[in-house]
Write an enzyme that holds these catalytic residues in place. Structure first.
Site, PDB file in Angstrom:
ATOM      1  N   MET A  34       0.850  -1.191   0.000  1.00 26.67           N
ATOM      2  CA  MET A  34       0.000   0.000   0.000  1.00 26.67           C
ATOM      3  C   MET A  34       0.883   1.237   0.000  1.00 26.67           C
ATOM      4  O   MET A  34       1.737   1.401   0.874  1.00 26.67           O
ATOM      5  CB  MET A  34      -0.930  -0.001   1.221  1.00 26.67           C
ATOM      6  CG  MET A  34      -1.953  -1.127   1.211  1.00 26.67           C
ATOM      7  SD  MET A  34      -2.966  -1.151   2.712  1.00 26.67           S
ATOM      8  CE  MET A  34      -1.792  -1.870   3.890  1.00 26.67           C
ATOM      9  N   ALA A  35       0.680   2.093  -0.991  1.00 29.59           N
ATOM     10  CA  ALA A  35       1.498   3.297  -1.123  1.00 29.59           C
ATOM     11  C   ALA A  35       1.367   4.176   0.111  1.00 29.59           C
ATOM     12  O   ALA A  35       0.266   4.458   0.580  1.00 29.59           O
ATOM     13  CB  ALA A  35       1.076   4.075  -2.369  1.00 29.59           C
ATOM     14  N   GLN A  87       7.524  -4.673  -4.567  1.00 28.77           N
ATOM     15  CA  GLN A  87       6.618  -4.453  -5.692  1.00 28.77           C
ATOM     16  C   GLN A  87       7.156  -3.326  -6.572  1.00 28.77           C
ATOM     17  O   GLN A  87       7.517  -2.263  -6.068  1.00 28.77           O
ATOM     18  CB  GLN A  87       5.208  -4.095  -5.227  1.00 28.77           C
ATOM     19  CG  GLN A  87       4.234  -4.001  -6.407  1.00 28.77           C
ATOM     20  CD  GLN A  87       2.832  -3.627  -5.996  1.00 28.77           C
ATOM     21  OE1 GLN A  87       2.556  -2.469  -5.722  1.00 28.77           O
ATOM     22  NE2 GLN A  87       1.939  -4.604  -5.958  1.00 28.77           N
ATOM     23  N   CYS A 117      -2.928  -1.065  -9.550  1.00 30.11           N
ATOM     24  CA  CYS A 117      -3.147   0.256  -8.961  1.00 30.11           C
ATOM     25  C   CYS A 117      -4.084   1.081  -9.839  1.00 30.11           C
ATOM     26  O   CYS A 117      -3.838   1.248 -11.036  1.00 30.11           O
ATOM     27  CB  CYS A 117      -1.820   0.990  -8.792  1.00 30.11           C
ATOM     28  SG  CYS A 117      -2.007   2.647  -8.087  1.00 30.11           S
ATOM     29  N   LYS A 156       0.176  -8.734  -9.518  1.00 32.53           N
ATOM     30  CA  LYS A 156      -1.070  -8.299  -8.886  1.00 32.53           C
ATOM     31  C   LYS A 156      -1.906  -7.545  -9.909  1.00 32.53           C
ATOM     32  O   LYS A 156      -1.416  -6.602 -10.542  1.00 32.53           O
ATOM     33  CB  LYS A 156      -0.801  -7.410  -7.670  1.00 32.53           C
ATOM     34  CG  LYS A 156      -2.047  -7.080  -6.844  1.00 32.53           C
ATOM     35  CD  LYS A 156      -1.667  -6.412  -5.531  1.00 32.53           C
ATOM     36  CE  LYS A 156      -2.868  -6.299  -4.592  1.00 32.53           C
ATOM     37  NZ  LYS A 156      -3.807  -5.240  -4.983  1.00 32.53           N
ATOM     38  N   ASP A 219     -11.757  -6.669   0.415  1.00 34.94           N
ATOM     39  CA  ASP A 219     -12.834  -6.726   1.417  1.00 34.94           C
ATOM     40  C   ASP A 219     -12.684  -7.849   2.440  1.00 34.94           C
ATOM     41  O   ASP A 219     -13.672  -8.316   3.003  1.00 34.94           O
ATOM     42  CB  ASP A 219     -14.205  -6.859   0.741  1.00 34.94           C
ATOM     43  CG  ASP A 219     -14.537  -5.690  -0.153  1.00 34.94           C
ATOM     44  OD1 ASP A 219     -13.851  -4.658  -0.059  1.00 34.94           O
ATOM     45  OD2 ASP A 219     -15.479  -5.801  -0.956  1.00 34.94           O
TER      46      ASP A 219
END
Length: 338
Positions: A34-35, A87, A117, A156, A219
């Site tokens: 996560m950035a 990544q 992304c 991903k 989720d």
């Protein structure tokens, strides 16, 4: 699309190791890249709390900017205790291959390619999920990166550019043919961003069509939901992102539930305090006082969300401009808890 709901009936499914090339995960749980979040302190915390692997925030493949402090702090280090997974994001096959090789030389044990992304600033450079519109370019990038390194390469993706252009099965087949070691699927299109429900049916279809490990993402917010997603999709592992904001304990909870079928009792904020203090200290140590205390603010906001007096304390905490005072304020806040 069939809804996935938290099951109330007994299951039982045991936990297991997952192999991604020559990398063996101790369980089926991965912390998502996560950035602005998945820095070294956060990755270590997630692994400490039960994640088998935590992937670094995306690193631009353009090596010309790697001399900046921002890029340097995103790179992994050979002295990191846990699996070192990096990544990378970009659109030029040779540039991506070079970035992968340099990260391998720097200590990366696994390279993950970002084609999921949805951010505009990434997509406008034909990177991230924008690449899903160009399968031939996807193939060139994957082939170049896989051939450039001796460590496993994973991918991903999202399910497609939008609902009218879902091509996840085509991309999955390309990935497998190019030698990708595992495929992570966020069950949404680029156009969906983070809205609506994740498409678990799409992940299930991919798992039925390819033989490399499939990692489900989207989720997964509770131990029961994690179990339901594994059951329905048949995925080999789960990747958890936003649900870990302020809650790295979610990995411990899910791992325990998958192994024993029992939901661990939620920790109190006082029980969480030592780990929160550890996290803040690690941020200060990595980034220095000026940047470290500012990054600590968003994490404290997540840690205290929903707690009595949490919002009031957050406003006070955000006004602090000295690292030592952050610790003093946190200690005073935690000491007041019953």
């Amino acid at each position: 699309m069939r809804n996935i709901r938290d099951p109330k009936e007994e299951f039982i499914v045991s936990d297991c190791n997952v192999k991604i090339g020559n990398v063996t995960l101790k369980n089926r749980l991965i912390a998502a890249p996560m950035a602005g979040i998945s820095d070294r302190p956060f990755r270590a915390l997630c692994c400490q709390m039960g994640a088998a692997m935590a992937v670094s925030e995306m690193l631009l493949a353009n090596t010309d900017i790697w001399h900046t402090d921002k890029s340097a702090l995103r790179m992994v280090s050979k002295d990191e205790e846990y699996i070192r997974a990096v990544q990378i994001v970009g659109s030029d096959p040779q540039e991506m291959a070079l970035a992968a090789k340099l990260n391998e030389l720097n200590g990366a044990q696994l390279i993950d390619i970002n084609m999921g992304c949805p951010a505009k600033k990434v997509n406008k450079k034909l990177a991230g999920s924008a690449l899903l519109q160009y399968p031939k370019l996807v193939e060139k990038i994957l082939s170049a990166v896989v051939k450039s390194v001796n460590v496993p390469v994973t991918l991903k993706i999202r399910t497609g550019w939008d609902k009218a252009n879902r091509n996840y099965l085509d991309i999955a087949n390309i990935a497998q043919d190019c030698g990708i070691a595992a495929l992570t699927i966020h069950g949404r299109t680029k156009a969906c961003l983070f809205g609506g429900e994740a498409e678990y049916e799409s992940i299930r279809q991919v798992k039925e069509h390819i033989h490399i490990p499939v990692i489900a993402n989207g989720d997964i917010t509770s131990p029961q939901k994690a179990k339901a997603v594994l059951d329905y999709t048949g995925a080999d592992a789960l990747m958890i992102g936003r649900a870990a904001h302020g809650n790295p304990w979610i990995f411990e909870q899910i791992a325990h539930y998958l192994q024993h079928g029992i939901v661990l009792q939620q920790k109190t904020l006082k029980q969480k305090a030592p780990l929160i203090m550890q996290h803040v200290g690690a941020l200060h140590a990595l980034y220095g006082e000026y940047k470290g205390l500012r990054i600590a603010r968003k994490h404290i906001s997540w840690y205290l969300k929903g707690y009595t007096d949490g919002e009031y304390f957050r406003r006070l905490f955000n006004a602090i401009d000295h690292a030592d005072e952050q610790f003093i304020a946190l200690e005073a806040f935690f000491n007041k808890l019953n």
